[in-house]
Design a protein around this motif. Sequence first.
Motif, short mmCIF file in Angstrom:
data_model
loop_
_atom_site.label_atom_id
_atom_site.label_comp_id
_atom_site.label_asym_id
_atom_site.label_seq_id
_atom_site.Cartn_x
_atom_site.Cartn_y
_atom_site.Cartn_z
N PHE A 57 44.51 44.35 21.34
CA PHE A 57 44.65 44.00 22.75
C PHE A 57 44.15 45.13 23.64
CE2 PHE A 57 48.61 41.45 21.35
CZ PHE A 57 47.83 40.32 21.13
N SER A 58 43.96 44.81 24.90
CA SER A 58 43.67 45.82 25.90
C SER A 58 44.91 46.71 26.07
CB SER A 58 43.31 45.16 27.24
OG SER A 58 43.16 46.12 28.25
N MET A 59 44.70 48.02 26.17
CA MET A 59 45.83 48.95 26.16
C MET A 59 46.66 48.92 27.44
SD MET A 59 44.23 52.33 24.31
CE MET A 59 42.92 52.45 25.55
N GLY A 60 46.00 48.79 28.60
CA GLY A 60 46.68 48.92 29.88
C GLY A 60 47.90 48.05 30.06
N PRO A 61 47.80 46.73 29.88
CA PRO A 61 48.96 45.86 30.11
C PRO A 61 50.13 46.16 29.19
CG PRO A 61 46.93 44.58 30.08
CD PRO A 61 46.57 45.95 29.62
N TRP A 62 49.84 46.50 27.94
CA TRP A 62 50.92 46.74 26.99
C TRP A 62 51.59 48.09 27.22
CZ3 TRP A 62 52.79 42.80 24.44
CH2 TRP A 62 51.98 41.67 24.31
N MET A 63 50.83 49.06 27.66
CA MET A 63 51.43 50.34 28.02
C MET A 63 52.30 50.20 29.26
SD MET A 63 48.29 52.99 27.21
CE MET A 63 49.26 54.44 27.64
N LEU A 64 51.82 49.42 30.22
CA LEU A 64 52.60 49.18 31.43
C LEU A 64 53.89 48.45 31.10
CD1 LEU A 64 53.02 49.17 34.49
CD2 LEU A 64 51.60 47.09 34.60
N LEU A 65 53.81 47.42 30.26
CA LEU A 65 55.00 46.67 29.88
C LEU A 65 55.98 47.57 29.13
CD1 LEU A 65 56.61 44.06 29.67
CD2 LEU A 65 55.32 43.49 27.61
N ALA A 66 55.47 48.40 28.22
CA ALA A 66 56.34 49.30 27.47
C ALA A 66 57.07 50.25 28.41
CB ALA A 66 55.52 50.08 26.44
#
Length: 272
Positions: A203-212
């Motif tokens: 996946f694209s890193m940005g959204p998952w890092m933000l969610l984390a």
Amino acid sequence: MLGQRVVTGIIGGAIFLGAVWYGGFPFALLIALMAVVGFSELVRMRGWSLFSGPALIGYVVTLMWLLGSLLQPFAGTWMPSGDTLSSLWLLLALFVFLSVSVVSKNKFTFQDMTYLFAGTLYVGLTLHSALLLRTNEQLGLAYFLFVLLTIWTTDTAAYFVGRTLKGPKLWPAISPNKTVSGSLGGVVGALAVGLIFAQVMGFSMGPWMLLAALLSVFGQFGDFVESGLKRALDVKDSGTILPGHGGVLDRFDSFLFTAPIAYYGILLILSQ
């Protein structure tokens, strides 16, 4: 005490992770048991009988919020789309609780009944999100483990960074041992989990890092809410079912706050 805590952690962790891994009925049963025990801890912290009339109503309503969208013939009635709550059933439940205050001639006050009603939402709806996070066909085990790893990494990083760097207290009136450095360390740890999960899943890193990061913040806030509640009610632990760890609400306070954010956040990311 430490040995008891370790043994409880190993046995309890094995049961919980085993149910998470297997999914299906064993997982749903475990979540339902957690909901009932969690609500009973809210009742116990107020000093009420676990089998009083209002408490029994609370167990039923908690399970209604938890399982209503999954059980026929009720599916599509009080949670029409499987993960939303019908305002009709919400109001009816509220009216039932408030009516107890009148019927009991204020033996259970308006404040008592609003506490119990809020408790059914706090336990039932949050664990409903956790249940859907594991059972929803779009999601499943990998996403549930992402949430667990984010919470556990936050707790671990916050503990070690806080002990190492120390510094200003985050909210000493509620939780005197937590520091600003520890909190920030927990968020950084969660960002690492989001980064690794995105890479593993492609996946694209940005959204998952933000969610984390959001899960880390909400999880820490959930910890503060539970600590504040115990201080307000003058109790040390929410329960004793987990020797060395306290109760279900003690152990899963962060999880209760993160589960709804995780469920809807993951669905939002996957819909893009």
